[in-house]
Design a protein around this motif. Sequence first.
Motif, mmCIF file in Angstrom:
data_model
loop_
_atom_site.group_PDB
_atom_site.id
_atom_site.type_symbol
_atom_site.label_atom_id
_atom_site.label_comp_id
_atom_site.label_asym_id
_atom_site.label_seq_id
_atom_site.Cartn_x
_atom_site.Cartn_y
_atom_site.Cartn_z
ATOM 1 N N THR A 118 85.696 17.196 -13.495
ATOM 2 C CA THR A 118 88.005 16.659 -13.574
ATOM 3 C C THR A 118 87.715 16.064 -15.001
ATOM 4 N N ARG A 119 86.797 15.016 -15.209
ATOM 5 C CA ARG A 119 87.007 14.965 -16.603
ATOM 6 C C ARG A 119 87.305 15.450 -17.495
ATOM 7 N N ILE A 120 86.442 16.218 -17.657
ATOM 8 C CA ILE A 120 86.368 16.765 -19.361
ATOM 9 C C ILE A 120 87.724 17.790 -18.890
ATOM 10 N N LEU A 121 87.561 18.689 -18.093
ATOM 11 C CA LEU A 121 89.279 19.062 -17.659
ATOM 12 C C LEU A 121 90.284 18.968 -18.225
ATOM 13 N N VAL A 122 90.799 17.761 -17.443
ATOM 14 C CA VAL A 122 91.421 17.023 -17.598
ATOM 15 C C VAL A 122 91.621 16.457 -19.620
ATOM 16 N N PHE A 123 90.697 15.709 -19.743
ATOM 17 C CA PHE A 123 90.241 15.449 -21.107
ATOM 18 C C PHE A 123 90.577 16.374 -22.293
ATOM 19 N N ALA A 124 90.176 17.671 -21.433
ATOM 20 C CA ALA A 124 90.180 18.968 -22.833
ATOM 21 C C ALA A 124 91.717 19.661 -22.484
ATOM 22 N N LEU A 125 92.379 19.123 -21.804
ATOM 23 C CA LEU A 125 93.709 20.181 -22.033
ATOM 24 C C LEU A 125 94.701 20.333 -22.446
ATOM 25 N N PRO A 126 95.272 18.437 -22.803
ATOM 26 C CA PRO A 126 96.139 18.310 -24.370
ATOM 27 C C PRO A 126 95.202 18.430 -26.007
ATOM 28 N N LEU A 127 94.143 19.389 -26.269
ATOM 29 C CA LEU A 127 93.325 19.709 -26.461
ATOM 30 C C LEU A 127 93.059 20.853 -27.024
ATOM 31 N N VAL A 128 93.480 21.587 -25.655
ATOM 32 C CA VAL A 128 93.319 23.066 -26.130
ATOM 33 C C VAL A 128 95.366 23.270 -25.972
ATOM 34 N N PHE A 166 92.184 33.285 -29.234
ATOM 35 C CA PHE A 166 91.523 33.051 -27.873
ATOM 36 C C PHE A 166 89.937 32.341 -27.647
ATOM 37 N N THR A 167 89.134 31.752 -28.821
ATOM 38 C CA THR A 167 88.833 31.522 -28.798
ATOM 39 C C THR A 167 88.746 29.314 -28.921
ATOM 40 N N LEU A 168 90.051 29.628 -30.109
ATOM 41 C CA LEU A 168 90.280 28.019 -29.835
ATOM 42 C C LEU A 168 89.979 26.704 -28.280
ATOM 43 N N PRO A 169 90.783 27.554 -27.673
ATOM 44 C CA PRO A 169 90.563 26.541 -26.576
ATOM 45 C C PRO A 169 88.683 26.024 -25.837
ATOM 46 N N MET A 170 87.673 26.633 -26.669
ATOM 47 C CA MET A 170 86.464 26.691 -26.330
ATOM 48 C C MET A 170 86.130 25.232 -27.312
ATOM 49 N N GLU A 171 86.724 25.458 -28.121
ATOM 50 C CA GLU A 171 86.343 24.733 -29.082
ATOM 51 C C GLU A 171 87.071 23.763 -28.697
ATOM 52 N N SER A 172 87.996 23.418 -28.128
ATOM 53 C CA SER A 172 88.900 22.200 -27.533
ATOM 54 C C SER A 172 87.810 21.457 -26.437
#
Length: 453
Positions: free
Chosen positions: A18-28, A288-294
């Motif tokens: 949960t922590r990783i997903l919530v933190f990553a969403l604005p980066l994506v 498509f791959t930029l979200p992976m980098e985020s």
Amino acid sequence: MKKPTSGTTDLTTGRPLTRILVFALPLVLGTLFQQLYSFADTVIVGRCLGTDALAAVGSTYSLNFLILGFVQGACVGFGIPVAEAFGAKSRDDLHRYLYNGVLLCVVLSVVFTVTTTLGAAPLLALIHTPVNIFADAALYIRVIFLGIPATVLYNYSASVLRSLGDSRHPFYFLLGASLLNIGLDWLLIVPCGMGVDGAAIATVASQLLSGVLCTWWFFAKVENVHFTRDDLRFSAPHAKRLAVIGLPMGFEYSVSAIGAVVMQDAINLMGSVAVAAQTAGEKIRQMFTLPMESVGMAMATYVGQNHGAHRTDRIKQGIRDGCLVQLVYCAAAWVAIYFCKPYAVGLVLGDADPAVTQGALEYLTVISVLFCFHGLLMIFRNTLQGLGYSTQAVISGVGELVGRSVGGWLAVHSLGYFGICIANPIAWAFALAYCVIMVMRMLKKEDTPEVNA
């Protein structure tokens, strides 16, 4: 007193997934929006200034990647010790890392601004920039290089906020700056009649705004940050730690840029059809791959904080959860590309040569099947960086360079265009294998009594 609206987050508690997903969403969202405004940039320059101007701006991409990539990577690296100190709840280390990071950024800005601005024309000549676009390319890249201090300001301030667990506000400020960039592009180029220098000024101005906003938010809203006179002094141990982590991360970005140049040379040797096909396919691939980098960037902060808190158990769980996120996303991305690639390629190319369209479709078909290498690489490489082992991350970048060189050689000598399609996946696989081995070794080292004593 605490400032509850600061947005900082302690990633050493709560469920890792949960922590990783919530933190990553604005980066994506931030990286996706950057791609969209970059596309708008391209449209404005191409339609208002013509194809030569667009080619001039495009010809500077490899230099941008090489120089600004180093700056961005170093600033991201400077944030890792900050994340560790924040996770360890060490007030003194946190403040000294922050201040000494500023000192290193000042040095970085001065050295790179002076050397790259003076060396812009020779660098463009070195990469064989065509004569008819040379003047515009030199004008554009000089303005971009003069704006390196603004680039450093944004990347360091955003990196610090993310290290403290705040990924939302850098995204908000980036969103506002991106809209400003698009508006200034049009204003400076159309009503004001400027050329490619107008596009460059718009880019620098938007970065300066986002950097100022991130800095303002840090001082106005982040709790428990109060600098004393003792904090505002040079500390050799802290500066060394920052340099040992940050500079190798900058080199990693630059090594990747060299690999891209090597592969581009192989593509150029195959003719204009191959160049156009791969360019179109690559633009779609990046979306498509930029979200992976985020997600990888989020992983670096997550690991950095938990490493500072000596929570190796949470790091291992975070790796497992991060890999799960990436594999699920890779599967979804493959399905999306499978069904929408004809429409996406048509949107980019329009009524192009059928051979170019077919090449772009082949590129997407092949590379999307192998997205998993890229997704997992982002988890393991950023875990190494979060643990502070940036040198190992650089070595993985060398693996990418070798992989792209192998793909390029295979394309020219035996496999043809298919070799271009698999060059990036080969590079990702080489780097991934090394990073997995090193992460396992480093985590085992973290678990030893000597380290934890």
